[in-house]
Structures are given as C-alpha cells and as structure tokens.
Scaffold this active site. Structure first.
Site, PDB file in Angstrom:
ATOM      1  N   HIS A 122       0.848  -1.192   0.000  1.00 55.48           N
ATOM      2  CA  HIS A 122       0.000   0.000   0.000  1.00 55.48           C
ATOM      3  C   HIS A 122       0.885   1.243   0.000  1.00 55.48           C
ATOM      4  O   HIS A 122       1.929   1.280   0.649  1.00 55.48           O
ATOM      5  CB  HIS A 122      -0.882  -0.004   1.251  1.00 55.48           C
ATOM      6  N   VAL A 125       0.072   9.104  -0.817  1.00 53.91           N
ATOM      7  CA  VAL A 125       0.643  10.437  -0.601  1.00 53.91           C
ATOM      8  C   VAL A 125      -0.460  11.442  -0.911  1.00 53.91           C
ATOM      9  O   VAL A 125      -1.128  11.341  -1.938  1.00 53.91           O
ATOM     10  CB  VAL A 125       1.894  10.695  -1.461  1.00 53.91           C
ATOM     11  N   HIS A 193      -8.751  -4.508  17.512  1.00 52.53           N
ATOM     12  CA  HIS A 193      -9.662  -5.560  17.938  1.00 52.53           C
ATOM     13  C   HIS A 193      -9.046  -6.943  17.816  1.00 52.53           C
ATOM     14  O   HIS A 193      -9.552  -7.913  18.398  1.00 52.53           O
ATOM     15  CB  HIS A 193     -10.972  -5.493  17.145  1.00 52.53           C
ATOM     16  N   GLY A 277     -17.056  10.430  -2.219  1.00 51.44           N
ATOM     17  CA  GLY A 277     -16.169  10.006  -3.297  1.00 51.44           C
ATOM     18  C   GLY A 277     -16.751   8.861  -4.100  1.00 51.44           C
ATOM     19  O   GLY A 277     -17.823   8.326  -3.788  1.00 51.44           O
TER      20      GLY A 277
END
Length: 318
Positions: A122, A125, A193, A277
């Site tokens: 991953h 920026v 979790h 989005g």
C-alpha cells in the site's frame, strides 16, 4: 476535472512560504503515470484507465488491473476533490478547522498479487487544504502519506530491503524522520480488535506542515519516489515461487485482516466515503477474494505460524 488553485496564503502559525497546490497536483499525476508504467512492465498487462467526475467538485483518474500476469487486483488512484465541508475524518487532529470548505488531492495504491509469496503493498501520498472561513485569511494545509508491506510468507531480506529503501529516502532530508515515521506506521496499521499488526510496516506520516511548504512537499516526494525501488525488486524475486491450495487459502485468510482494517480504521477510506467520493474507486483497494475462519490458529512450527512468530512483531528492521 477542476484544476487546483495556484497557491494559498499559509496559516500564520506555520513556517511561512506559499502552499502551491498546482505543483502538488502536477507531481501526483506524474507519480501515478510513473508507477503504473513500472507495474505494467512487471505484470505484462495494461492497467485500465477510468476518469471520473464528482458532482460537488473535482474528480480523479482510477487505474486498475484485474487478473493480470502478476497482480490479481491492483489500483493506482489519483483524486483531486473539493467540497463545502470537511468530512469528520479529515479534522480529527485539527478540530478548529471542522466544517471548513476544503480541497484534497492524492495518489493511493494497493496491489494484491496472485502468488502468496509476493506481499501485498500500500502507498498513499496526499495534500489537504482547509480553506479560510473569511476571504483573505490564511488557509490551513498539510501533507500526509506513507507505504507499508503486508506479506503472507515473509522473507526477512525482502522486509529489510523495503524498510532500508524507506529509510534512505527519508535520511536524505533528515535522519530523525525515519524512526518517527516508522513507529507511526507500526502504531497506525494495527488492528486493535485483533491486537496484531496488519503487516510488517514501513513509514507513515500525517499533518505535516510545520517545516514549511517546500520542505514538507520534498518529504512527500521522497516517499512517493521511493515506492518502485522499495517494492518492484521484491515482486521480481518472488513472483515465480511455487505455491498450492494451502498457500492460497492462508493468503485469503490473511486478506480478511486487510479488509477489516480498511473498513474499520483507515482514514483514507473513511474520508473517501464521508466526502461522497466514487465508491468503485475507494473500494478497489479490497482484495478480490478473502475468507474468515472461526478461531483459526496456524499449526505450531509451520510456515504460516512463522508469519505470526517472527514478522507480525514490530521491530527495528534496519
């Protein structure tokens, strides 16, 4: 697509200078093109190009590959969006700017290789501007980003190489940055979790503005420019390794952790969804196949257990 504003008057509490959003946009679109070209050379198949517009302002270019020669799914996304009100996820650490109009742009990628011996990776920026409530006042701006590696069957030399490349990129600007950004990455990419890291980390930073625009932008570019060198040699080294159903099953199980993190904790995913989005682009980071098993644990001494025993324990890799 709406173009970036040319520049912004900086927050008087910052280091001075001018925040030039146009320069950032030019860099980010170029970075997307360079990364896609490098990945296409590795995979042997082209990425699909999908330009989109956002009703409230802005849009983006989504570059996606599915069922490629190496990558089962991968997305390299550029977005540049504007809005009348910052989503809550963007003002968590700056409550004084909550509700301001904003402009945000960035490049984000996630690559899910088919071969379980090749890690998922991953990169993100990004650049944010919170516009002033009164014309003529200072805008508040900041940079963020980083990259991290998520192996399934990890190799120590690959992990060391990834971290060493990140360190070298940051050391060129300030040797104090890498230890801080490495720790930030370990803390951020952690499934609370599950009480376990998502992967073996890398670097992560956010809310970067204090050094001033030029230096902050240079640090962001250092991270973005280091990605191909950090990741592609790992792919080339491991892409031909043999695997079977056992390895694919474990990869699918561990991909479930990736889904959990992205949907529960990831600020970028939350920002994209909260800001209206494009859902197809936001969720193309998800793996094509993931499984969950009830109370599963790897066999002691197995290759799968080695991931937990040796790699999912943050340490100083370089």
């Amino acid at each position: 697509m709406t173009e970036a504003s040319a520049s912004y008057k900086v927050d008087p509490g910052g280091a001075g200078g001018t925040a030039d959003a146009g320069r950032v946009r030019d860099y980010l679109t170029g970075l997307q093109d360079r990364i896609v070209a490098a990945l296409e050379a590795v995979d042997g198949q082209p990425f699909r190009r999908d330009a989109w517009q956002r009703a409230e302002g802005g849009g983006g270019i989504t570059r996606v590959i599915e069922e490629g020669g190496v990558f089962e799914r991968g997305g390299v996304l550029f977005s540049h969006v504007m809005g009348a009100k910052l989503p809550p996820s963007a003002s968590v650490s700056r409550p004084e700017i909550a509700g301001r109009a904003f402009e945000a742009m960035g490049v984000s990628l996630v690559l899910h290789p088919r071969n379980p011996h090749v890690p998922t990776v991953h990169l993100n920026v990004r650049f944010f501007v919170a516009l002033p409530p009164t014309p003529g006042e200072a805008a508040v701006w900041w940079f963020g980003g980083g990259m991290d590696l998520t192996p399934y069957y990890a190799d120590e030399s690959d992990v060391v190489r990834f971290h060493a490349t990140c360190k070298a990129a940051l050391d060129a600007h300030d040797p104090a940055l890498h230890p801080r950004y490495k720790q930030w990455c370990d803390d951020y990419f952690f499934l609370k979790h599950r009480n376990e890291p998502r992967g073996v980390g890398g670097v992560f930073f956010d809310d970067l503005s204090e050094p001033g625009f030029d230096r902050s932008f240079a640090i962001q570019r250092a991270v973005g420019d280091a990605f191909v060198e950090a990741y592609v040699p790992i792919v080339e080294r491991r892409r031909g390794m043999a695997y079977g159903e056992r390895e694919r099953s474990f990869q699918s199980y561990r991909r479930g952790r990736y889904v959990e993190f992205n949907l529960v904790f990831d600020r970028g995913t939350l920002f994209g969804l909260q800001s209206g989005g494009r859902t197809e682009s936001i969720l193309c980071s998800m793996p094509p196949v993931a499984h969950w098993r009830y109370d599963w644990h790897p066999e002691p001494g197995s290759a799968e257990a080695r991931l937990y025993d040796e790699f999912l324990k943050p340490r100083a890799w370089v």
